[in-house]
Design a protein around this motif. Structure first.
Motif, PDB file in Angstrom:
ATOM      1  N   LEU A  64     -88.367   1.871  50.705  1.00  0.00           N
ATOM      2  CA  LEU A  64     -89.103   1.639  51.956  1.00  0.00           C
ATOM      3  C   LEU A  64     -90.598   1.476  51.698  1.00  0.00           C
ATOM      4  O   LEU A  64     -91.252   0.657  52.345  1.00  0.00           O
ATOM      5  N   ARG A  65     -91.155   2.245  50.765  1.00  0.00           N
ATOM      6  CA  ARG A  65     -92.583   2.100  50.438  1.00  0.00           C
ATOM      7  C   ARG A  65     -92.875   0.728  49.850  1.00  0.00           C
ATOM      8  O   ARG A  65     -93.917   0.135  50.124  1.00  0.00           O
ATOM      9  N   LYS A  66     -91.948   0.238  49.037  1.00  0.00           N
ATOM     10  CA  LYS A  66     -92.142  -1.063  48.419  1.00  0.00           C
ATOM     11  C   LYS A  66     -92.156  -2.186  49.454  1.00  0.00           C
ATOM     12  O   LYS A  66     -92.974  -3.098  49.388  1.00  0.00           O
ATOM     13  N   ARG A  67     -91.266  -2.094  50.453  1.00  0.00           N
ATOM     14  CA  ARG A  67     -91.142  -3.161  51.444  1.00  0.00           C
ATOM     15  C   ARG A  67     -91.991  -2.956  52.692  1.00  0.00           C
ATOM     16  O   ARG A  67     -92.414  -3.910  53.322  1.00  0.00           O
ATOM     17  N   MET A  68     -92.236  -1.677  53.073  1.00  0.00           N
ATOM     18  CA  MET A  68     -92.931  -1.385  54.333  1.00  0.00           C
ATOM     19  C   MET A  68     -94.360  -0.873  54.118  1.00  0.00           C
ATOM     20  O   MET A  68     -95.069  -0.623  55.082  1.00  0.00           O
ATOM     21  N   LYS A  69     -94.764  -0.625  52.900  1.00  0.00           N
ATOM     22  CA  LYS A  69     -96.112  -0.174  52.515  1.00  0.00           C
ATOM     23  C   LYS A  69     -96.386   1.308  52.791  1.00  0.00           C
ATOM     24  O   LYS A  69     -97.283   1.871  52.216  1.00  0.00           O
ATOM     25  N   TYR A  70     -95.630   1.950  53.667  1.00  0.00           N
ATOM     26  CA  TYR A  70     -95.846   3.368  53.932  1.00  0.00           C
ATOM     27  C   TYR A  70     -94.518   4.010  54.322  1.00  0.00           C
ATOM     28  O   TYR A  70     -93.803   3.502  55.185  1.00  0.00           O
ATOM     29  N   ALA A  71     -94.187   5.110  53.669  1.00  0.00           N
ATOM     30  CA  ALA A  71     -93.001   5.889  54.019  1.00  0.00           C
ATOM     31  C   ALA A  71     -93.227   7.319  53.576  1.00  0.00           C
ATOM     32  O   ALA A  71     -93.714   7.568  52.470  1.00  0.00           O
ATOM     33  N   GLU A  72     -92.904   8.244  54.437  1.00  0.00           N
ATOM     34  CA  GLU A  72     -93.097   9.668  54.156  1.00  0.00           C
ATOM     35  C   GLU A  72     -91.784  10.394  54.427  1.00  0.00           C
ATOM     36  O   GLU A  72     -91.223  10.296  55.517  1.00  0.00           O
ATOM     37  N   LEU A  73     -91.305  11.126  53.435  1.00  0.00           N
ATOM     38  CA  LEU A  73     -90.075  11.899  53.586  1.00  0.00           C
ATOM     39  C   LEU A  73     -90.395  13.155  54.389  1.00  0.00           C
ATOM     40  O   LEU A  73     -91.190  13.985  53.970  1.00  0.00           O
ATOM     41  N   VAL A  74     -89.797  13.283  55.569  1.00  0.00           N
ATOM     42  CA  VAL A  74     -90.071  14.408  56.459  1.00  0.00           C
ATOM     43  C   VAL A  74     -89.121  15.566  56.179  1.00  0.00           C
ATOM     44  O   VAL A  74     -89.553  16.696  55.991  1.00  0.00           O
ATOM     45  N   SER A  75     -87.807  15.288  56.141  1.00  0.00           N
ATOM     46  CA  SER A  75     -86.856  16.370  55.884  1.00  0.00           C
ATOM     47  C   SER A  75     -85.537  15.833  55.355  1.00  0.00           C
ATOM     48  O   SER A  75     -85.169  14.695  55.612  1.00  0.00           O
ATOM     49  N   VAL A  76     -84.854  16.693  54.602  1.00  0.00           N
ATOM     50  CA  VAL A  76     -83.509  16.437  54.125  1.00  0.00           C
ATOM     51  C   VAL A  76     -82.715  17.693  54.432  1.00  0.00           C
ATOM     52  O   VAL A  76     -83.076  18.780  54.001  1.00  0.00           O
ATOM     53  N   ALA A  77     -81.637  17.547  55.207  1.00  0.00           N
ATOM     54  CA  ALA A  77     -80.846  18.705  55.612  1.00  0.00           C
ATOM     55  C   ALA A  77     -79.375  18.332  55.646  1.00  0.00           C
ATOM     56  O   ALA A  77     -79.031  17.174  55.864  1.00  0.00           O
ATOM     57  N   PRO A  78     -78.502  19.317  55.443  1.00  0.00           N
ATOM     58  CA  PRO A  78     -77.071  19.019  55.562  1.00  0.00           C
ATOM     59  C   PRO A  78     -76.717  18.694  57.008  1.00  0.00           C
ATOM     60  O   PRO A  78     -77.245  19.301  57.937  1.00  0.00           O
ATOM     61  N   GLU A  79     -75.823  17.736  57.191  1.00  0.00           N
ATOM     62  CA  GLU A  79     -75.405  17.325  58.529  1.00  0.00           C
ATOM     63  C   GLU A  79     -74.252  18.205  58.982  1.00  0.00           C
ATOM     64  O   GLU A  79     -73.287  18.373  58.259  1.00  0.00           O
ATOM     65  N   ASP A  80     -74.367  18.778  60.163  1.00  0.00           N
ATOM     66  CA  ASP A  80     -73.303  19.590  60.723  1.00  0.00           C
ATOM     67  C   ASP A  80     -72.284  18.666  61.367  1.00  0.00           C
ATOM     68  O   ASP A  80     -72.598  17.934  62.293  1.00  0.00           O
TER      69      ASP A  80
END
Length: 113
Positions: free
Chosen positions: A60-76
């Motif tokens: 996403l950073r390569k194509r959109m110029k800006y991307a920030e990972l906010v959270s990674v969590a297991p899906e219930d």
């Protein structure tokens, strides 16, 4: 690894940018769904099995110029809605007095003091 939910913040100012970001995300292996979220529609929520979140952000950073990972969590998988319980108050509400609270549906002798 089970299902996980990844939230990424992007700079998506119009519908064209949102569409471009969603196409990038959906093209990766393991992604089952993606949606735009956030107050300003600046976040993408990605749900899938075995998603490489760092590779996703890098792409996403390569194509959109800006991307920030906010959270990674297991899906219930089973999201149960919290059902309100019927509560019965014994006594009158008075200051500096402890109340006996009994739940009608559960154990009738459960007290909070």
């Amino acid at each position: 690894m089970g299902k996980q939910k990844v939230v990424i913040r992007l700079s998506m100012v119009d519908a064209k940018k949102r569409s471009k970001a969603l196409k990038i995300v959906v093209g990766l292996d393991g992604v089952t769904s993606a949606s735009v979220d956030g107050n300003e529609k600046d976040q993408i929520v990605v749900v899938g099995d075995g998603i490489d979140s760092f590779a996703l952000v890098r792409k996403l950073r390569k194509r959109m110029k800006y991307a920030e990972l906010v959270s990674v969590a297991p899906e219930d998988e089973k999201k149960e809605e919290a059902k309100p319980k019927d509560i019965e108050l014994i006594g009158w509400p008075r200051p500096n007095i402890y109340y006996d609270v009994r739940t009608i549906n559960d154990d009738p002798w459960c007290c909070i003091m």
